[in-house]
Design an enzyme around this catalytic site. Structure first.
Site, PDB file in Angstrom:
ATOM      1  N   ARG A   1      -3.014  30.975   5.018  1.00  0.00           N
ATOM      2  CA  ARG A   1      -2.104  31.034   6.174  1.00  0.00           C
ATOM      3  C   ARG A   1      -2.284  32.365   6.883  1.00  0.00           C
ATOM      4  O   ARG A   1      -2.298  33.413   6.242  1.00  0.00           O
ATOM      5  CB  ARG A   1      -0.644  30.967   5.724  1.00  0.00           C
ATOM      6  CG  ARG A   1      -0.201  29.640   5.260  1.00  0.00           C
ATOM      7  CD  ARG A   1       1.298  29.499   5.292  1.00  0.00           C
ATOM      8  NE  ARG A   1       2.070  30.587   4.716  1.00  0.00           N
ATOM      9  CZ  ARG A   1       3.383  30.621   4.669  1.00  0.00           C
ATOM     10  NH1 ARG A   1       4.085  29.619   5.190  1.00  0.00           N
ATOM     11  NH2 ARG A   1       4.033  31.614   4.121  1.00  0.00           N
TER      12      ARG A   1
ATOM     13  N   THR B   1       0.990  33.891  12.554  1.00  0.00           N
ATOM     14  CA  THR B   1       1.258  32.585  13.183  1.00  0.00           C
ATOM     15  C   THR B   1       1.699  31.546  12.156  1.00  0.00           C
ATOM     16  O   THR B   1       2.220  30.496  12.527  1.00  0.00           O
ATOM     17  CB  THR B   1      -0.012  32.036  13.855  1.00  0.00           C
ATOM     18  OG1 THR B   1      -0.990  31.777  12.833  1.00  0.00           O
ATOM     19  CG2 THR B   1      -0.590  33.033  14.855  1.00  0.00           C
TER      20      THR B   1
ATOM     21  N   ASP C   1       5.096  34.329  -3.657  1.00  0.00           N
ATOM     22  CA  ASP C   1       3.747  33.896  -3.276  1.00  0.00           C
ATOM     23  C   ASP C   1       3.044  33.339  -4.517  1.00  0.00           C
ATOM     24  O   ASP C   1       2.719  34.075  -5.447  1.00  0.00           O
ATOM     25  CB  ASP C   1       2.968  35.085  -2.704  1.00  0.00           C
ATOM     26  CG  ASP C   1       1.645  34.634  -2.117  1.00  0.00           C
ATOM     27  OD1 ASP C   1       1.407  34.864  -0.931  1.00  0.00           O
ATOM     28  OD2 ASP C   1       0.825  34.032  -2.867  1.00  0.00           O
TER      29      ASP C   1
ATOM     30  N   ASP D   1      -0.417  34.829  -5.424  1.00  0.00           N
ATOM     31  CA  ASP D   1      -0.319  36.184  -5.998  1.00  0.00           C
ATOM     32  C   ASP D   1       0.200  36.137  -7.421  1.00  0.00           C
ATOM     33  O   ASP D   1      -0.266  36.880  -8.295  1.00  0.00           O
ATOM     34  CB  ASP D   1       0.620  37.052  -5.150  1.00  0.00           C
ATOM     35  CG  ASP D   1      -0.020  37.482  -3.835  1.00  0.00           C
ATOM     36  OD1 ASP D   1      -1.246  37.305  -3.681  1.00  0.00           O
ATOM     37  OD2 ASP D   1       0.712  37.990  -2.967  1.00  0.00           O
TER      38      ASP D   1
END
Ligand SMILES: O=P(O)(O)OC[C@H]1O[C@H](OP(=O)(O)OP(=O)(O)O)[C@H](O)[C@@H]1O
Ligand SMILES: O=c1cc[nH]c(=O)[nH]1
Ligand SMILES: [Mg+2]
Length: 204
Positions: free
Chosen positions: A100, A104, A196, A199
């Site tokens: 991603r 945006t 995340d 991560d």
């Protein structure tokens, strides 16, 4: 949409949410959930009869009618796929690299390697997180472009925004999830979510 309704799934998702869960346990739990999601996602898979001999007699057993393909959305999908493959070890695998854009929130596809016969059986599309839905929609459209008509999305946590975007764009794609959360925050993270996923799986 199916959200796994089982107390043990709740316990596993809670471990993932906990910010204190260390990377080695986080990986184990994501893999376990991959196995449970695949179990549910393949509930209606087409089968054929298979004759076997037990030590006692002949028996009529079961085999899958068509070999599934497991498609992993990199990076975080790679945490789920070992669990999925543990149930269907002969499955082919495809990889889609998607990240991603942080500003945006739109996905960028940086890698794409699918088996040539990906459309010949069911596809299990794996990504732990369905946030805005942009990555999942892009993946489904790439698969549709290769002829795939039988795609199921497997995810750990989804936001309502992502479910809406994916099901409006592709109502034919069933979703199998471990949890459905409240909303997205201003940065496109699922609330409460788990942070995340990539991560936390890879320790980055
Ligand atoms: O529904 P969306 O808004 O598209 O967000 C979900 C995507 O974001 C995460 O990947 P990310 O882009 O962080 O890449 P990574 O797996 O390499 O960390 C996640 O694993 C999904 O692929
Ligand atoms: O909450 C989120 C949203 C997108 N990707 C993640 O890994 N987590
Ligand atoms: Mg990430």
């Amino acid at each position: 949409m199916t959200v796994l309704d089982h107390p043990l799934v709740g316990v596993l998702v809670t471990e993932l949410r906990d910010e204190r869960t260390p990377v080695e346990r986080f990986r184990e739990v994501v893999e376990q959930l991959g196995r449970l999601l695949a179990y549910e996602a393949l509930r209606e898979v087409r089968v054929r009869e298979k004759a076997v001999r037990t030590p006692v007699a002949g028996a009529t057993g079961t085999r899958l009618a068509a070999s599934p393909t497991v498609v992993c959305i990199l990076r975080a999908g790679a945490g789920l796929t070992p669990g999925v493959l543990s149930l269907i070890p002969g499955a082919r695998m495809g990889h889609l690299g998607m990240a991603r854009d942080e500003a945006t929130l739109e996905p960028r596809t940086y890698y794409d390697k699918l088996p040539p016969d990906v459309a010949d059986g069911p596809v299990l599309l794996c990504d732990p997180m369905l946030a805005t839905g942009g990555s999942a929609v892009a993946a489904v459209e790439l698969l549709a472009g290769r002829g795939c008509r039988d795609v199921t999305f497997l995810g750990v946590i989804a936001a309502p925004e992502g479910v809406k975007r994916l099901t409006e764009a592709h109502p034919e794609v069933p979703l199998v999830l471990a949890a459905l959360d409240e909303r997205l925050d201003g940065r496109g993270y699922i609330v409460p979510g788990l942070g995340d996923a990539g991560d936390r799986i890879f320790g980055t």
